[in-house]
Design an enzyme around this catalytic site. Structure first.
Site, mmCIF file in Angstrom:
data_model
loop_
_atom_site.group_PDB
_atom_site.id
_atom_site.type_symbol
_atom_site.label_atom_id
_atom_site.label_comp_id
_atom_site.label_asym_id
_atom_site.label_seq_id
_atom_site.Cartn_x
_atom_site.Cartn_y
_atom_site.Cartn_z
ATOM 1 N N LYS A 314 -1.131 -1.904 -25.043
ATOM 2 C CA LYS A 314 0.169 -1.247 -24.370
ATOM 3 C C LYS A 314 0.763 -0.788 -25.548
ATOM 4 O O LYS A 314 1.390 -1.417 -26.414
ATOM 5 C CB LYS A 314 0.999 -2.146 -23.690
ATOM 6 C CG LYS A 314 1.860 -1.114 -22.629
ATOM 7 C CD LYS A 314 2.517 -1.784 -21.502
ATOM 8 C CE LYS A 314 3.402 -1.299 -20.789
ATOM 9 N NZ LYS A 314 3.990 -1.980 -19.610
ATOM 10 N N GLU A 398 5.622 -8.229 -3.609
ATOM 11 C CA GLU A 398 7.063 -8.311 -2.970
ATOM 12 C C GLU A 398 6.979 -9.137 -1.649
ATOM 13 O O GLU A 398 7.800 -9.786 -1.296
ATOM 14 C CB GLU A 398 7.314 -6.731 -2.465
ATOM 15 C CG GLU A 398 7.808 -6.024 -3.745
ATOM 16 C CD GLU A 398 6.577 -5.356 -4.538
ATOM 17 O OE1 GLU A 398 6.734 -4.480 -5.336
ATOM 18 O OE2 GLU A 398 5.374 -5.549 -4.031
ATOM 19 N N ARG A 426 7.977 -2.579 1.066
ATOM 20 C CA ARG A 426 6.641 -3.282 0.743
ATOM 21 C C ARG A 426 6.473 -4.704 1.637
ATOM 22 O O ARG A 426 5.493 -5.137 1.994
ATOM 23 C CB ARG A 426 5.866 -3.440 -0.236
ATOM 24 C CG ARG A 426 6.175 -1.979 -1.228
ATOM 25 C CD ARG A 426 5.231 -2.099 -2.291
ATOM 26 N NE ARG A 426 3.869 -1.807 -2.374
ATOM 27 C CZ ARG A 426 3.125 -1.728 -3.220
ATOM 28 N NH1 ARG A 426 3.374 -2.235 -4.658
ATOM 29 N NH2 ARG A 426 1.824 -1.457 -3.072
#
Length: 650
Positions: A314, A398, A426
């Protein structure tokens, strides 16, 4: 899911912008010859590393100007180039997970000249958007949807017998979510041609958490990458001075990686995907574009579910982002070439929550903080440092976060779930079934409520009042400023039942929130201004613009504080004292706080004219929040005009 920072990277980014200044004027940069992926496929494979370098330099320059997701896009450059080089897009389908790694994809698919409009009103969206380009096969914003969506496309193509291929590119922690495994489970048992690419960079926004990332990391290739990076960083100064030495070193590096990835023991250590029914390939170096092309060509011709495990870095190619991918996950645009941010005197609501959480935890040892992979975004960094045993990052999960909180509440704890409004959607079933129906004392600190700006409709929290209000055993508080936010958090935490405190992104009035844990009466509003004829019932973030509009209209204003339970006594009194009522909220008008007021008026047989001033039945756009609120009729000026026109029409 975003960490906004103003960062000092201009000088290093400029180095990338000047990478190709030694080329002659007649040598047009390769990137300028690529208008669509079909142009890319005309290049020789040996030209792809140069194109990737140019693409990375262009990314650095463009994101510096517009802001946006940074480190994740730098890490996906070579993978994006290889995918469009091998696959026949847009006939073949590339489905990006989360979507904030799609900037290179946008650049290569005809949108390079529009990158200066990224995340601005009327400009490019920060995520794939089907209405924006035929190359954006699936709209994204939330994580872990790519495998299921790509599987659906693969089945549709099989039924159509058109020979098209589907690829799901999943990464940045998205494989920690249950939906991804549900799709893997389904796809692995189907006779369908699907490629899943696991872009493994060990990160979401924060470092990945949970057993699965540790499982992926437990292989020899990680060690090779770490050793090679260390060797390169220590020896590059010496090798740069020796003619041809760096080229030899890079060839040795690629050979070592090749040997490492061919070991059967590595494949055995990652047999999880084989057990799901996928043929596993990897791990492979995600920054060697030529190797990626060879592997993808081979995989495109294979039948059945395939999984390619790609190791990337990243922030690759930009040292500051490589060394601190959390800070550089996303950046704000640099103002006037000055990369040093001016300090803001105002605390954000997120910071107010973080401070309150630490203070409340000191006062009550039962408090547990939970986040679904949003430590920085939800303001939990200080809490984790002070109370590491009472802090739980459950990953991008979630649904699990809410049920986990319910279990903690059953065990006598007082869980606080820090979650964005859009992500709470969600976990709706868990919110209803596991928390509300059992009347458990879980406090939901709902951040990013209302319009959020550049991230657009996938991240806008404009539905929560509507979907929360109908749930029994639920208290919903909507603070109007920093002080109110702290008091309402304390108030709801003290309850022995489910509760929500909903607050917007960014700063409020700049008020000092204090450091006490004062509470207020539940379900009671406060009149902030006495006026004539018209009363504005304002909820949360809309109190400030309502007060400004009321000065112009000489209207009364009530800060309702709570959406549930509503202050029925106050509503009835104000309705009888005024001729006209206006309900203002930063939420969908359908089923929101204004609808709740109408229900109260109907209950008491009060038939006064009522204007519902919320967000209309539209999909909101991305852009500056102030501009969006003005266009939605919710800024102070727009609200004044909206009310005046309504009154004139009666």
């Amino acid at each position: 899911m975003i960490v906004q920072v103003m960062s000092s990277y201009h000088s290093e980014g400029q180095q990338y912008c000047n990478l190709f200044e030694d080329r002659t004027m007649s040598d047009m940069p390769l990137l300028e010859t690529i208008h669509l992926p079909a142009d890319l496929r005309l290049l020789k494979k040996s030209q792809l590393p140069e194109l990737s370098a140019e693409l990375r330099a262009f990314l650095l320059e463009s994101i510096e100007k517009t802001g946006g997701h940074f480190a994740s896009n730098l890490g996906a450059v070579e993978l994006t180039v290889a995918l469009h080089y091998v696959y026949d897009t847009p006939n073949d389908h590339l489905v990006w997970d989360v979507g904030h790694q799609s900037y290179p994809h946008k650049i290569l698919t005809g949108r390079r000249n529009r990158m200066g409009s990224m995340r601005q009103y009327g400009g490019l969206a920060g995520f794939p958007k089907r209405s924006e380009s035929e190359y954006d096969d699936f709209g994204v914003g939330h994580s872990s949807t790519s495998i299921g969506a790509a599987l659906g496309m693969a089945v549709a193509d099989k039924l159509a017998n058109n020979g098209h291929r589907s690829v799901a590119i999943i990464g940045d922690g998205a494989m920690t979510a249950g939906q991804a495994f549900e799709a893997l489970n389904n796809a692995g048992d189907m006779d369908v041609d699907l490629l899943v690419i696991l872009n493994d960079n060990e990160m979401s926004i924060s470092p990945n958490v949970g057993a699965f990332p540790k499982y992926l990391a437990n292989n020899v290739v990680r060690d090779f990458h770490g050793v090679l990076s260390s060797i390169k960083s220590q020896s590059s100064k010496v090798l740069d001075k020796l003619p041809g030495a760096m080229d030899i070193a890079q060839k040795v590096e690629h050979k070592i990686k090749s040997i490492a990835t061919e070991g059967e023991h590595i494949k055995q250590s990652l047999s999880l995907f084989e057990n799901f029914g996928f043929h596993y390939t990897g791990p492979v170096d995600g920054h060697n574009v030529e190797t990626l092309v060879d592997i993808l060509r081979d995989l495109r011709g294979k039948k059945g579910p395939q999984l390619l495990h790609v190791i990337t870095k990243k922030g690759n190619g930009y040292k500051l982002a490589e060394n601190d991918p959390v800070k550089y996950h996303a950046i704000s645009k640099v103002q006037s070439g000055n990369s040093t941010p001016a300090p803001t005197p105002k605390l954000t609501y997120t910071q107010i929550f973080g401070q309150w959480l630490c203070d409340q935890a000191e006062a009550d040892g039962r408090l547990i903080a939970i986040t679904p992979a949003m430590r920085e975004g939800s303001g939990l960094v200080e809490f984790e440092q002070k109370y590491p045993q009472r802090y739980f990052d459950v990953g991008i999960a979630e649904q699990h976060a809410v049920t986990f909180a319910a279990g903690l509440a059953c065990g006598g704890m007082k869980p606080v779930v820090a979650i964005y409004s859009t992500f709470l959607q969600r976990a709706y079933d868990q919110l209803v079934h596991d928390v509300a129906l059992q009347n458990l004392p879980v406090l939901f600190a709902v951040d990013r409520a209302g319009i959020v700006g550049a991230d657009g409709p996938t991240h806008a929290g404009v539905y929560d009042l509507s979907f929360l209000r109908c749930i029994p055993n639920m208290v919903i508080a909507v603070p109007s400023d920093e002080r109110e936010c702290r008091m309402l958090l304390s108030t709801c935490y003290a309850l022995d039942m489910p509760s929500v405190v909903r607050y917007p992104r960014g700063s409020g009035k700049g008020l000092a929130a204090g450091d006490d844990l004062q509470t207020v009466p539940v379900g009671k509003g406060v009149v902030r201004r006495e006026g004539k004829q018209t009363v504005i019932l304002a909820f949360g973030s809309m109190v400030a613009p309502a007060m400004a509009a009321a000065e112009r209209l000489d209207a009364s204003v009530a800060d309702m504080r709570f959406v549930k339970p509503l202050d029925e006594e106050l509503i009835v009194r104000l309705a009888r004292e005024h001729d006209y009522l206006v309900c203002v909220e930063e939420n969908a008008e359908q089923g929101g706080a204004g609808s709740a007021v109408l229900e109260v008026l109907a209950k008491y047989g009060i038939g006064k004219p009522v204007l519902l001033a919320g967000i209309a039945d539209v999909v909101t756009e991305h852009g500056d929040p102030a501009l969006l609120l003005d266009q939605l009729g919710l800024s102070a000026d727009a609200l004044s005009l909206r009310i005046e026109q309504w009154l004139a029409s009666l």
